[in-house]
Every structure is written in C-alpha cells, then in structure tokens.
Design an enzyme around this catalytic site. Structure first.
Site, mmCIF file in Angstrom:
data_model
loop_
_atom_site.group_PDB
_atom_site.id
_atom_site.type_symbol
_atom_site.label_atom_id
_atom_site.label_comp_id
_atom_site.label_asym_id
_atom_site.label_seq_id
_atom_site.Cartn_x
_atom_site.Cartn_y
_atom_site.Cartn_z
ATOM 1 N N HIS A 24 -6.059 -1.685 13.957
ATOM 2 C CA HIS A 24 -7.124 -1.488 14.952
ATOM 3 C C HIS A 24 -7.834 -0.180 14.619
ATOM 4 O O HIS A 24 -7.481 0.497 13.642
ATOM 5 C CB HIS A 24 -6.550 -1.517 16.363
ATOM 6 C CG HIS A 24 -5.476 -0.509 16.652
ATOM 7 N ND1 HIS A 24 -5.679 0.843 16.591
ATOM 8 C CD2 HIS A 24 -4.168 -0.664 16.998
ATOM 9 C CE1 HIS A 24 -4.568 1.486 16.902
ATOM 10 N NE2 HIS A 24 -3.626 0.589 17.139
ATOM 11 N N HIS A 27 -5.923 3.079 13.721
ATOM 12 C CA HIS A 27 -5.449 3.224 12.336
ATOM 13 C C HIS A 27 -6.608 3.612 11.423
ATOM 14 O O HIS A 27 -6.474 4.451 10.529
ATOM 15 C CB HIS A 27 -4.833 1.915 11.823
ATOM 16 C CG HIS A 27 -3.708 1.402 12.662
ATOM 17 N ND1 HIS A 27 -3.764 0.201 13.330
ATOM 18 C CD2 HIS A 27 -2.499 1.943 12.959
ATOM 19 C CE1 HIS A 27 -2.634 0.017 13.993
ATOM 20 N NE2 HIS A 27 -1.852 1.064 13.793
ATOM 21 N N CYS A 133 14.968 3.440 19.721
ATOM 22 C CA CYS A 133 13.733 2.704 20.047
ATOM 23 C C CYS A 133 13.214 2.047 18.775
ATOM 24 O O CYS A 133 12.888 2.747 17.805
ATOM 25 C CB CYS A 133 12.663 3.636 20.619
ATOM 26 S SG CYS A 133 11.052 2.798 20.730
ATOM 27 N N CYS A 136 9.524 2.965 17.802
ATOM 28 C CA CYS A 136 9.387 4.248 17.081
ATOM 29 C C CYS A 136 10.227 4.255 15.815
ATOM 30 O O CYS A 136 10.057 5.124 14.980
ATOM 31 C CB CYS A 136 9.858 5.417 17.931
ATOM 32 S SG CYS A 136 8.890 5.735 19.400
ATOM 33 N N CYS A 159 11.528 3.925 26.420
ATOM 34 C CA CYS A 159 10.915 4.947 25.567
ATOM 35 C C CYS A 159 9.589 5.370 26.187
ATOM 36 O O CYS A 159 8.801 4.525 26.605
ATOM 37 C CB CYS A 159 10.698 4.344 24.180
ATOM 38 S SG CYS A 159 9.526 5.253 23.173
ATOM 39 N N HIS A 162 6.627 3.864 23.989
ATOM 40 C CA HIS A 162 6.395 2.416 23.945
ATOM 41 C C HIS A 162 6.562 1.707 25.289
ATOM 42 O O HIS A 162 6.170 0.557 25.438
ATOM 43 C CB HIS A 162 7.300 1.760 22.887
ATOM 44 C CG HIS A 162 6.824 2.033 21.496
ATOM 45 N ND1 HIS A 162 7.229 3.140 20.789
ATOM 46 C CD2 HIS A 162 5.941 1.379 20.708
ATOM 47 C CE1 HIS A 162 6.622 3.147 19.614
ATOM 48 N NE2 HIS A 162 5.831 2.097 19.536
ATOM 49 N N LYS A 309 -3.425 5.629 24.760
ATOM 50 C CA LYS A 309 -3.524 5.439 23.315
ATOM 51 C C LYS A 309 -3.834 3.972 23.033
ATOM 52 O O LYS A 309 -3.145 3.082 23.538
ATOM 53 C CB LYS A 309 -2.180 5.818 22.690
ATOM 54 C CG LYS A 309 -2.148 5.674 21.186
ATOM 55 C CD LYS A 309 -0.796 6.128 20.643
ATOM 56 C CE LYS A 309 -0.710 5.914 19.149
ATOM 57 N NZ LYS A 309 0.564 5.400 18.690
ATOM 58 N N LYS A 312 -2.073 -2.160 19.881
ATOM 59 C CA LYS A 312 -2.036 -3.626 19.841
ATOM 60 C C LYS A 312 -1.069 -4.153 20.886
ATOM 61 O O LYS A 312 -1.337 -5.118 21.581
ATOM 62 C CB LYS A 312 -1.575 -4.077 18.451
ATOM 63 C CG LYS A 312 -2.715 -4.319 17.519
ATOM 64 C CD LYS A 312 -3.237 -5.725 17.696
ATOM 65 C CE LYS A 312 -4.585 -5.856 17.032
ATOM 66 N NZ LYS A 312 -5.180 -7.168 17.235
#
Ligand code: MSP
Length: 524
Positions: A24, A27, A133, A136, A159, A162, A309, A312
């Site tokens: 996305h 990145h 996690c 991560c 986490c 996430h 943030k 996806k």
C-alpha cells in the site's frame, strides 16, 4: 587503463518488505524516500547504491501461505512477481539491487555470519518462555501489551501495534548475547548523535536500552520456514536476525570483499515502528561480528488514515496505482515527499492530494513551464536569447540549490522541496513583475525582453536539474523542451545553477501536470 575515480560512497537501503500481502502507499512511502535520496546522490556523482527487497521467512508468511493452500516459497514467488517487483515500476524506483531472503546468496552468507558468531562465543543454547506477536514477529514485554475491551479478544493481552492477541511460546532456543552490548550501544548513541534519527525515535531507543538488554532468542523449532541453524537443523533462524542481514549479504558479505568494502556501511531508511530492530539488534550483531555499524538509522513517520497507521490488516490500505493511475507517478512522489515532514506522521486524504496537485504542480510549476516556453516561441521564434541573466534570479537559483542540498544531507526531503519551490514562486513572481508581454510591444525593450526570457529559461533548467530526483519524468520532459544538453541524470545537482546550454525550446505537447477534474477515483 586507470579506473575512473568514484565519488563518495553512498549506500542506502529500504526495509525489506513482508510478502504476506500486497503493497500500500505506506510501503511506497519508504521506497520513494530512499529513491529520492539515492537519485540525488547519484546525480551529485556519489558512488551510490540503493538496495530494496523482500522478507520471506518466518511464521507470518508461513501462515499466510497455509491459509492460501500453498507453500511459503510458491506464495513468496507469486507476491514478488505480481506485486512487489511491479510496485517498483509503478512508483519509478531506480534501485541497484533487489534482494530476497530466499536468495541463495543471502542464505549462504547468513550461515557464514552465524558460524562466525558461534565460533566467537556469541551464541549459546537455552530455554525461553514469553509472549510472541506474529504480526511483529517479536517477543513482547508486558509494556508492549494491553488488555482490550474489544469483544472478540476481551480479557486477553493484545499487541499494542497489531491489536491482536499474543501467543505464549516456550522453546529451547539458541540465544545471541545481546546483553553484552548494552553499554557499547549507549556509547554509540552518545558519541554519534546522528546515528538514530529522528530525535524522538532516538530518545525512545535510548530509554529502552537503558532499561537493560536481555539476550535475544534467535531460533525457532516449532516450524521450519527459515534458514537452518548450522549444525542443528531442527531450528530455523529468527526472522528478524535473518532479515537484518540482507543489508550486508546483498553487497557481498562473505563472498565479495571488494564490493563489501566499497559499499558498507549504509544509511537505513525505516519506519519508526521498526527503528528499534535497526538501532539495537542490528548494530549489536555487527559489533559481535567485528563489522562497522550503519552510518544512520532514520525512522520516518507513518501515513495515517483516520488518525491511524495505514494498514492492510485494518483495511485502510490504498494501493499506489489507485493514485498513480489518476495523477501520474511524479505527482504521487512529489505529494508524499512534500506534504509530510520526513520524520513526522502525516494524514493522507484525496482532498489534500488534489488541492496540492493543482496549486503546486499544475498551477505553480507546470503552468510556469508552459508559459515560459510559449513566450519564447511567440516572441523569439523558439530561440532562447543569448543575454545576461538577471543577477537576482541567478542568485536565488544558487541559494536554493545550496539549501536543498544541505536539507538532503540531513535527510529533510520536505525542506529540500520547500527550498526548490521558492524558485518556482520567484520565477512566477518575476514574470508577473517584468510583464514580458508588455515588453514585447515596444522594440526599444528588446534587450530587456531578451534578459527576462533568458533568465526564466535558465531558472527552468535549474528546476529540471533539482527536481529530477523527485519527479524524474516531468523533469526530463522539461529538460528536453528547453533544449537541455546531455542526459538530465548527468547534470551535477550540487551546482545545478551552473548548467549551460538550452539554445532553443520546443512546445510541450501536453502540460507537465494537466488539471484533473475528478480528484478521487470512482472505486477508491
Ligand atoms: N519485514 C520487515 C522489515 C525488515 S527490514 C530488515 C517489515 N516489513 S513491512 O512490510 O511490514 O514494513 C516495511 C516498511 O513499511 C516499514 O518501514 C514500515 O514502517 C513501512 N510502513 C508500513 N506501513 C506504513 C505506513 N502506513 N506509513 C509509513 N510507512 C509504513 O517491517
């Protein structure tokens, strides 16, 4: 024959991307930033190398492949071919190499590195139990977790990054003696204040290391998708230990000493979420192997959607092609580099993209280029007058070049663009004040008109040279329309204002940045 003297080495890397999903614009942001810096240095004559690639081992990729009824290698091959390599084309990245952690060159060099650490006593075996996690790919401390009121995971530890539950892992592992490096790392941060940027990332990491470093568990035996530990093939290497090594395996560590000496150390551009791996684990690994630490670790901010943030997994990912299909690749690159201070978070919105596109690229820069070229055609039949340049504008060209170069040196890409845009604004202002259309009416003003036209064409050339790293296609079109001599990429950028040539102009067939009526694609 003597080899040509190469410029200063400049080796820059992006993180290598997980292939569990497609890219996305978050990145793409890291990629474009590293590419702009690399292109700038290359155009300055530095001995530049830009590395990017993919991170393909570990549990996250394995689980994705299993969920898609395939093997991890087949999954990685597909994602690299269908998504990650095409991304580089979509956003016009001029990388010198692309490494995959499943490349044989990488796997072989990783084993060499591990063997060295083992032989030198930095690896031992032991027991570990902790919260893990998978998102991560990291063991977590209690501080990194929270209890969530979310009904799906109510009462569980999740986490903080996430928002998913962690798993409790208990394993016999191999460990890296990271705790040996706590003081050496603190000394490094102290003696080299630019080693970690930005300031807030640096402070956070120093705090973290000061709390004490544990040894790092670097192997897993509960699954087998990874590089096998030498002499104990029931374990595979921890995915971060494997991934970080890409930065040296790609440039010949263990196989090509000349290339390695020429390139290393690197500037690492990474998102702030992964700065800790790069500024703690990675230099400790290098110190253990007796290798120089990186030049810098720059932790940039995030692209946010709705204050979070972009990701996806949270379904907020926007594919880069959604933007480039409508606005073009140059506009995408310019927008993400100029609208967000490099190092801070920035919110993406279609409205902001459209507003900036029209104000800065279509009206500010593109219109300037079209007007100047049209005036030279109208008043001088396309021949650029040979005349003294207006010293005030010429001085601005020099000043903004030096300011932009200094900004790039400190990785402040947005500041470099702001400096360059002063020239765009000054040239537009100069035309308004000088009124070439009025000068053209009286032959007595011919010499003055010559100066004005020569000055603005020269200003455009300087803009083309300075903007080539950010908007390579539009800059090249402009360079050719004003008759720039030689390849634009060969024009020394640190002395951009000194370019000469450009004796005739040719009309631009279409504007550099045409107006776009519908700012947001129908299916966003
Ligand atoms: N595989 C690891 C990196 C290993 S490097 C030795 C990884 N991969 S990733 O695909 O999850 O992320 C790659 C990069 O994309 C990171 O620098 C990350 O910060 C960045 N971004 C992911 N989402 C982002 C935004 N929304 N905004 C800006 N950058 C973002 O981590």
């Amino acid at each position: 024959m003597a080899a040509m003297a190469a410029g200063n080495p400049f080796y820059i890397t992006t993180p290598i991307f997980y292939v569990n999903d497609v890219p996305h614009i978050g990145h793409a942001y890291t990629e474009v930033a590293a590419d702009v810096l690399a292109r700038w240095h290359r155009q300055a004559g530095d001995d530049t190398w830009l590395l990017t690639g993919t991170d393909e081992h570990g549990q996250k990729i394995l689980r994705t492949a299993v969920a898609n009824d395939t093997t991890p290698k087949a999954w990685a091959d597909k994602l690299v071919a269908d998504a990650w390599l095409p991304l580089l084309k979509t956003i016009n990245i001029a990388n010198d190499d692309f490494i995959r952690t499943t490349d044989e060159r990488h796997e072989t060099a990783v084993v060499t590195f591990l063997q060295k650490l083992y032989d030198d006593g930095f690896i031992y075996s032991g027991e570990y139990e902790g919260y893990y996690c998978v998102g991560c790919e990291e063991y977590k401390q209690l501080d990194d977790l929270m209890e969530t009121p979310d009904c799906d995971y109510a009462g569980q530890q999740v986490c903080k990054i996430h928002g998913r539950p962690v798993e409790i892992l208990q394993e016999k592992n191999y460990f890296f003696r990271m705790s040996d490096f706590q003081q050496k790392l603190l000394d490094l941060y102290e003696s080299n204040p630019d080693f970690i940027q930005t300031e807030s990332v640096r402070n956070e990491i120093i705090q973290f290391v000061k709390q004490g470093l544990d040894d790092l568990s670097i192997s897993r035996s509960s699954f087998d998708w990874g590089i096998q530990i030498p002499r104990d093939h029931s374990h595979v290497l921890y995915v971060w230990f494997d991934a970080l090594l890409n930065y040296i395996t790609a440039i010949g560590y263990g196989s090509d000493d000349e290339q390695f000496e020429r390139r290393w150390p690197a500037v690492h551009v990474v998102g702030k979420d992964i700065a800790r791996f790069h500024a703690v684990i990675w230099p400790a690994m290098l110190m253990a192997a007796g290798l120089p630490v990186p030049t810098r670790v720059f932790g940039h901010g995030w692209l946010l959607v709705g204050g979070e943030k972009m990701s996806k997994s949270k379904l907020t990912g926007i594919a880069p092609s959604q933007i480039t299909d409508t606005y073009g690749v140059d506009a995408f690159r310019y927008y993400i580099m100029s609208a967000i201070s490099f190092g801070s978070d920035g919110s993406f919105s279609w409205e902001d993209l459209s507003a900036r596109y029209h104000a800065e690229l279509a009206n500010g820069f593109g219109n300037l280029a079209s007007r100047v070229i049209a005036m030279v055609i109208k008043y001088r039949d396309g021949v650029v007058p040979v005349a003294e340049l207006d010293p005030v504008v010429y001085a601005t060209e020099q000043r903004v070049t030096l300011e932009a170069d200094a900004a790039i040196e400190s990785l402040a890409i947005h500041e470099a663009l702001a400096a360059i845009w002063q020239l765009v604004d000054d040239l537009n202002g100069y035309i308004t004040v000088q009124e070439p259309w009025a000068l053209s009416k009286d032959p007595a003003n011919a010499a003055r008109l010559d100066t004005v036209l020569a000055t603005v064409v020269h200003g455009l050339g300087t803009l083309a040279v300075l903007l080539a790293p950010v908007i390579p296609d539009a800059a090249a079109r402009l360079w050719s329309a004003i008759g720039g001599l030689g390849a634009l990429a060969d024009q020394p950028i640190r002395t951009a204002w000194e370019w000469t040539g450009g004796s005739a102009v040719t009309a631009l067939e279409t504007s550099l940045f045409p107006r776009i009526e519908s700012p947001e694609p129908a299916v966003a």
